[in-house]
Enzyme design. Structure first.
Site, short mmCIF file in Angstrom:
data_model
loop_
_atom_site.label_atom_id
_atom_site.label_comp_id
_atom_site.label_asym_id
_atom_site.label_seq_id
_atom_site.Cartn_x
_atom_site.Cartn_y
_atom_site.Cartn_z
N HIS A 226 -4.60 -2.94 -3.39
CA HIS A 226 -4.23 -2.37 -4.69
C HIS A 226 -2.99 -3.07 -5.25
CE1 HIS A 226 -1.75 -0.17 -1.79
NE2 HIS A 226 -0.88 0.00 -2.78
N ASP A 228 0.54 -2.07 -7.25
CA ASP A 228 1.37 -0.90 -7.53
C ASP A 228 1.57 -0.66 -9.02
OD1 ASP A 228 1.57 -0.39 -4.85
OD2 ASP A 228 3.57 -1.24 -4.62
N HIS A 284 -1.88 -6.18 -2.50
CA HIS A 284 -1.62 -5.98 -1.07
C HIS A 284 -2.45 -4.84 -0.50
CE1 HIS A 284 1.18 -3.28 -3.19
NE2 HIS A 284 0.97 -2.45 -2.17
N ARG A 294 2.47 4.95 13.05
CA ARG A 294 3.29 4.07 12.21
C ARG A 294 4.07 4.92 11.20
NH1 ARG A 294 2.72 1.66 7.00
NH2 ARG A 294 2.95 -0.62 6.87
#
Length: 315
Positions: A226, A228, A284, A294
């Protein structure tokens, strides 16, 4: 005259020699065949072992389409910056002189936030997310809006838990959060040659906790590529502060800048800040987390004061 006894017919001496030669020859022929079969078994075992090794290596997050690692987990980077041409995404939005990106790129640094600070702020995330958590693999905690993943939905933690929040967080927690946000803001301003006073924190800015649990809703599908600026029009500069270590705390989960034929990846390291301009010059995605957990914070900035948000306060 007595009859003569006749013994068994004689076999010519040469026949036994020929049989012995044939037996020896057969044995000699058998030995190369046995050796060949043994060699084939060894080769097959080696190939199988290589395949298993490749599968195991891929299971810790190695993608074929990642061509270059920009920042490895084991490195300590003072600063690494890659400039890329700006996209046209910013042209569709109001421009702010001296702030709207004209210099675009991506950077990584390990000296802005200490690992001790990263550990402290991770504890804030752990405390907040202990109040809920997604049924799927991705959970969100937004201290600004109060959004918290609970099951398949979000709740406002300040309304949902009320005064109990005072027993979960401390004012020191929120002060640390504000201090770290400011350090990240100064880092971005310096890298792109703009004044930090022209940057405004914008939403969504949030903690994320990702594990290997199967996605239950669209909110859990964090791995899609996507942009941002397209997803959140207010974003001009995006940053991520990592709070856990790739291959120690989790496998997979690397950050990948998508480029045709030469994708670039950042391996998370506790205290590492990765930042970039938010347009499609920095398309990204995040790899799927394959094991472990994570933790990170996404901190976003805008040049438009109308889209700015305040730092969170413990009320």
């Amino acid at each position: 005259m007595a009859p003569q006894r006749r013994g068994p017919p004689r076999i010519p001496e040469g026949s036994n020699a020929a049989e012995r030669r044939r037996a020896t020859s057969t044995k000699k022929d058998r030995l190369p065949r046995e050796a060949q079969r043994t060699w084939l078994r060894i080769v097959a075992f080696g190939v199988g072992l290589a395949l298993v090794t490749c599968l195991l290596w891929s299971s810790v997050g190695i993608d074929d389409d990642v061509a270059e690692v920009v920042a490895r987990r084991g490195e300590v980077l003072e600063g690494r910056f890659i400039e890329v041409p700006c996209s046209e995404d910013y042209d569709g939005h109001r421009r702010f002189e001296g702030c709207t990106p004209r210099k675009c790129g991506r950077g990584v640094t390990d000296i802005v936030i200490t690992r001790e600070e990263a550990e402290q702020i991770r504890r804030i995330a752990e405390k907040g997310l202990s109040l809920g958590g997604s049924d799927g693999g991705a959970s969100i905690l937004d201290l600004h809006s109060g959004a918290l993943s609970v099951g398949k939905h979000f709740v406002n933690l300040y309304r949902y838990f009320g005064d109990k929040i005072q027993n979960i967080f401390s004012e020191e927690d929120f002060q640390l959060y504000r201090d770290i946000r400011q350090k990240v803001q100064l880092t971005i301003a310096e890298a792109f040659g703009i004044s930090a006073s022209l940057l405004y924190l914008t939403k969504p800015t949030f903690f994320s906790r990702i594990n290997s649990t199967e996605a239950r809703t669209a909110h859990d599908e964090y791995w899609h590529a996507h942009v941002d600026k397209v997803t959140y029009g207010s974003f001009d500069y995006t940053s991520l502060l990592y709070l856990s270590d790739y291959l120690e705390d989790f496998g997979g989960g690397r950050f990948v800048f998508m480029e045709e034929g030469s994708n670039k990846t950042v391996e998370p390291r506790a205290g590492r800040v990765s930042f970039f301009t938010s347009g499609s010059e920095n398309l990204h995605r995040v790899e799927k987390v394959l094991w472990g957990t994570r933790y990170a914070i996404t901190i976003a900035f805008t040049c438009n004061p109308d889209h700015g948000i305040e730092d969170p306060v413990l009320t």
